[in-house]
Enzyme design. Structure first.
Site, PDB file in Angstrom:
ATOM      1  N   SER A  85       0.863  -1.190   0.000  1.00  0.00           N
ATOM      2  CA  SER A  85       0.000   0.000   0.000  1.00  0.00           C
ATOM      3  C   SER A  85       0.889   1.226   0.000  1.00  0.00           C
ATOM      4  O   SER A  85       1.496   1.557   1.013  1.00  0.00           O
ATOM      5  CB  SER A  85      -0.891   0.002   1.250  1.00  0.00           C
ATOM      6  N   LYS A 160      -7.410   1.789  -2.378  1.00  0.00           N
ATOM      7  CA  LYS A 160      -6.940   1.398  -1.037  1.00  0.00           C
ATOM      8  C   LYS A 160      -6.922   2.600  -0.105  1.00  0.00           C
ATOM      9  O   LYS A 160      -7.326   2.514   1.062  1.00  0.00           O
ATOM     10  CB  LYS A 160      -5.540   0.777  -1.123  1.00  0.00           C
ATOM     11  N   LYS A 228       0.597   5.977   7.998  1.00  0.00           N
ATOM     12  CA  LYS A 228       1.285   6.073   6.697  1.00  0.00           C
ATOM     13  C   LYS A 228       0.253   6.162   5.559  1.00  0.00           C
ATOM     14  O   LYS A 228       0.394   6.964   4.628  1.00  0.00           O
ATOM     15  CB  LYS A 228       2.206   4.859   6.535  1.00  0.00           C
TER      16      LYS A 228
END
Lengths: 292, 292
Positions: A85, A160, A228
């Site tokens: 990701s 995502k 993140k």
């Protein structure tokens, strides 16, 4: 995540060459029949399809474009599936770089966590060309339950990020609602039972509230990784001139919680932010009685 | 909401006396067998259990404690069930007032909307004494699918506020995530299909996204009423010294949307706030293809 995903590929009889900086992490894969390589470049030389699963944009850049990286070994006509990701911008840039040497790329980040990886029930969001997607579908299906081609390169990463924005905000919503109710003297277990079947119900509520009530913040999915993801979402949104007021505020909360040493706990620890401000804990009360 | 709920009581053979300021609104109930009263006081004189279903705290105060209100007519030993969604503080105060004249009260706000009221599938969150709750349970079960006693007077209202906080924040989470993805060129229908089965999935997503994609903002549940609920949540939280950063921010968005004339639209119109800032609409694209 990489190990259980690789094990599922072996179970589906895909021959596998594996590499990890820390050799002990792939011992189980070697025992299960995978060949061990000494570098990402060696993996790429030996494989038609190369899969990467690392932490963030800079890790993918290093393992693909760095010294002894995938790009050094990849043959013309091979495909890189990056299941990490990372930033959609970086993902697109790497895809363009690889295309110059005749290597195609799919971004295919996953949702479903460690458990989904083990059970091969991951949701896989794919970006890339339709023909490449179709070629790789059997491989992806060996690791996931839902596989959807979202769009061109980078689109899987965008999906995502959208997923992670919703997940983070839904957890903080639980934090605010359950903290308010608990401070008002309500048993949070009863609140959960009363509202989970209604419009407020969600997969996040069903999976996280029981753990929160037990004060169990073992990951699961680490807060630092979610932080993140929100960083990448906010950077992508900034480039697209999309202001995200709530995501931005929750990101500040995650920065605070990470700073307080909670980065390695489950992301459900987001509820701590408001709990601490209100000086109350969302937890089971000894008198909890279940009701129909 | 009151009318379909009353019809379900008639269906379950509870004899009914009804009152509404606007007589035309209860014509259907009279035809279905309800006796029509001229005031809340008259309803109270004729009933063992009195049910109120109005908009906000001040409306309940008026209909219960005002001139020709419930309190004027209620006999000792009777019970008031207030199913409106109002301030827990006001609800508790009314319960104390009624107790002085030997009248018990339950707060029993509902979740599930107009459709849930029609189908008798409402989630009903109850505050009050256990014995009174048990007495009234058959009545509540005639209108709802899930009925849970949350705690003492006011606790049902607290649970409802928690429910509404989660609902509002979950809609805004969709707004931010789907606006980001749409602006990035992703088909929001594909995003929906890719993430609905995972951790980001929710009842709000499943019920609101299809309508948003069709740009259908017919209520449903009106934005203005949701704004009122968040106002009550924030006032209650302030009295309990619980800061609610996201709820507070979303309340500002609702104020803006209401000011822009969208108060009578469905609360899913919350997504408009970020859509407008980003100059994009979350909608079906003509090329949308469904994928497995």
């Amino acid at each position: 995540m990489g190990k259980p995903m690789a094990l599922n590929l072996l179970k589906s009889s895909f021959p596998l060459v594996v590499y990890n900086r820390t050799k002990s992490k792939i011992e189980a894969l070697a025992e299960a029949g995978a060949e061990v390589a000494e570098s990402p470049a060696e993996v790429a030389r030996k494989a038609d399809v190369i899969i990467t699963m690392v932490n963030d944009s800079s890790d993918v850049e290093e393992v693909v474009l760095g010294k002894k990286g995938v790009a050094e070994g990849a043959r013309e006509g091979s495909v890189l599936i990056d299941m990490s990701s990372i930033s959609p911008v970086v993902s697109k840039r790497i895809a363009e770089q690889l295309r110059k040497q005749g290597v195609q790329m799919l971004d295919a980040p996953v949702s479903g966590g460690e458990q989904g990886a083990k059970d091969a029930t991951l949701a896989i969001m794919v970006g890339g060309e339709d023909s490449i997607y179709k070629e790789c579908l059997p491989i992806l299906k060996a690791m996931g339950k839902s596989v959807v081609l979202i769009g061109s390169n980078g689109a899987g990463q965008i999906a995502k990020l959208a997923n992670q924005v919703i997940a983070a905000l839904n957890i903080e919503a639980l934090g605010e609602a359950f903290t308010l109710a608990t401070k008002a003297g309500i048993d949070p277990q009863l609140l959960f039972e009363a509202i989970r079947g209604g419009l407020a119900g969600s997969n996040i509520m069903n999976s996280k509230i029981p753990l929160i009530l037990d004060r169990n913040f073992e990951p699961g999915f680490k807060l630092a990784l979610h932080q993140k993801d929100l960083k990448n979402a906010l950077e992508t949104a900034r480039e697209l001139n999309v202001p995200l007021p709530l995501t931005s505020l929750v990101q500040q909360m995650l920065i605070r919680l990470k700073g307080a040493g909670k980065g390695d706990l489950d992301n459900s620890v987001i509820v701590n932010f408001v709990e601490e401000l209100a000086n109350v804990e969302i937890k089971k009360t000894p008198t909890t009685k279940s009701q129909g």
